[in-house]
Design an enzyme around this catalytic site. Structure first.
Site, mmCIF file in Angstrom:
data_model
loop_
_atom_site.group_PDB
_atom_site.id
_atom_site.type_symbol
_atom_site.label_atom_id
_atom_site.label_comp_id
_atom_site.label_asym_id
_atom_site.label_seq_id
_atom_site.Cartn_x
_atom_site.Cartn_y
_atom_site.Cartn_z
ATOM 1 N N GLY A 119 0.820 -1.213 0.000
ATOM 2 C CA GLY A 119 0.000 0.000 0.000
ATOM 3 C C GLY A 119 0.852 1.260 0.000
ATOM 4 O O GLY A 119 0.565 2.226 -0.726
ATOM 5 N N SER A 134 -4.545 -12.390 -4.176
ATOM 6 C CA SER A 134 -3.257 -13.071 -3.997
ATOM 7 C C SER A 134 -3.218 -14.303 -4.889
ATOM 8 O O SER A 134 -4.257 -14.960 -5.095
ATOM 9 C CB SER A 134 -3.106 -13.505 -2.538
ATOM 10 N N LYS A 158 -8.968 -15.009 1.204
ATOM 11 C CA LYS A 158 -8.648 -14.198 0.016
ATOM 12 C C LYS A 158 -9.504 -14.662 -1.175
ATOM 13 O O LYS A 158 -9.950 -13.854 -1.975
ATOM 14 C CB LYS A 158 -7.153 -14.287 -0.323
ATOM 15 N N ALA A 183 1.915 -12.694 -6.793
ATOM 16 C CA ALA A 183 2.528 -13.826 -6.066
ATOM 17 C C ALA A 183 3.380 -13.204 -4.961
ATOM 18 O O ALA A 183 2.957 -12.230 -4.330
ATOM 19 C CB ALA A 183 3.323 -14.687 -7.038
#
Ligand code: NAD
Length: 240
Positions: free
Chosen positions: A15, A112, A142, A166
């Site tokens: 982020g 992800s 996720k 990844a």
């Protein structure tokens, strides 16, 4: 009209680099929403809050007038299952509800590659590969978050997409390299499990940032999606 960006989880490793990427290309309106503040920069508006709290998040979106939300937040992958479920599943629903309540047109979600992790090497897979059953709480939550985000695409004017990095490496990584260094510090690097021929993708953090910025720029409800069968690409071979 210039966009106004809100990076949820913008204090984190990825982020904070997305925030840098936005600032470096001259974006004038960049805000961060996170439970902790780790970047201190006058060009950013920081909002302290929990994404599971719809009022906190909605107030933030309204104040910063976000037109693009980039949702990168997650608990640590080894956090208790209840926390992973609360933040990744319930929290992602809250992000979508708050985005719709504030008429935000674009949401980019950081998923992800773990969503397709099936304990085997995976070669040339793309987004058509189905989710395997997953016992790992992080990967499972996720998967569910990605489903929730993609199902929201087109609802109430919100365009959504999900990206699946990844392993990410680069400055400010607090997860992978520190863990690898700890293995060396523990003297465990002489131990080998298996044949040492597993494969894994690593992507430099700036490249993951570019993917997020491109997604934010190109995301649109008016661009017609191309059906998979019209892509003209054979489904790649997947090693199971
Ligand atoms: P990180 O832990 O560095 O950052 C996550 C941020 O989310 C932190 O700043 C944290 O405070 C914030 N956060 C957590 N719970 C929150 C809540 N309830 N409300 C608001 N903020 C909250 O993680 P990262 O490595 O930067 O990962 C970012 C994203 O990329 C995640 O979605 C992760 O699943 C995904 N991802 C990371 C990697 C990797 O190798 N690091 C690989 C694939 C996908």
């Amino acid at each position: 009209m210039p966009e106004s960006y809100l990076v949820i989880g913008g204090s984190g490793f990825l982020g904070s680099h997305i925030v840098d990427g936005l600032l470096n290309r001259g974006e004038a309106s960049v805000a961060v929403f996170d439970i902790v503040q780790r970047i201190f920069d006058d060009r950013i508006t920081f909002f302290n809050g929990d994404l599971c709290n719809e009022k906190q998040l909605s107030d933030c979106i309204s104040k910063c007038q976000a037109s693009v939300i980039i949702h990168t937040a997650t608990p640590h992958p080894e956090a208790p299952k209840e926390i992973l479920e609360r933040v990744n599943i319930d929290g992602t629903r809250t992000v979508i509800a708050a985005a719709i309540a504030n008429a935000v047109p674009k949401l980019v979600y950081t998923s992800s590659a773990g969503v397709v992790f099936n304990k085997n090497n995976i070669v040339d897979a793309d987004e058509r590969m189905p989710f395997p059953a997953n016992e790992d709480a992080y990967n499972k939550t996720k998967q569910m978050a990605e489903d929730i985000v993609l199902a929201a695409n087109g609802k109430d004017g919100l365009a959504t997409c999900a990206l699946r990095p990844a392993g990410i490496f680069g400055p400010r990584d607090r997860l992978l390299m520190p863990a690898a260094a700890q293995v060396v510090a523990n003297g465990q690097w002489t131990i080998q499990i298996g044949k040492n021929d597993n494969i894994f993708d690593w992507t430099y953090v700036d490249n993951v940032v570019v993917a997020h910025l491109l997604a934010a720029d190109k995301l649109s409800l008016t661009a017609a999606p191309i059906p998979n069968e019209e892509l003209g690409v054979a489904l790649p071979q997947i090693t199971l």
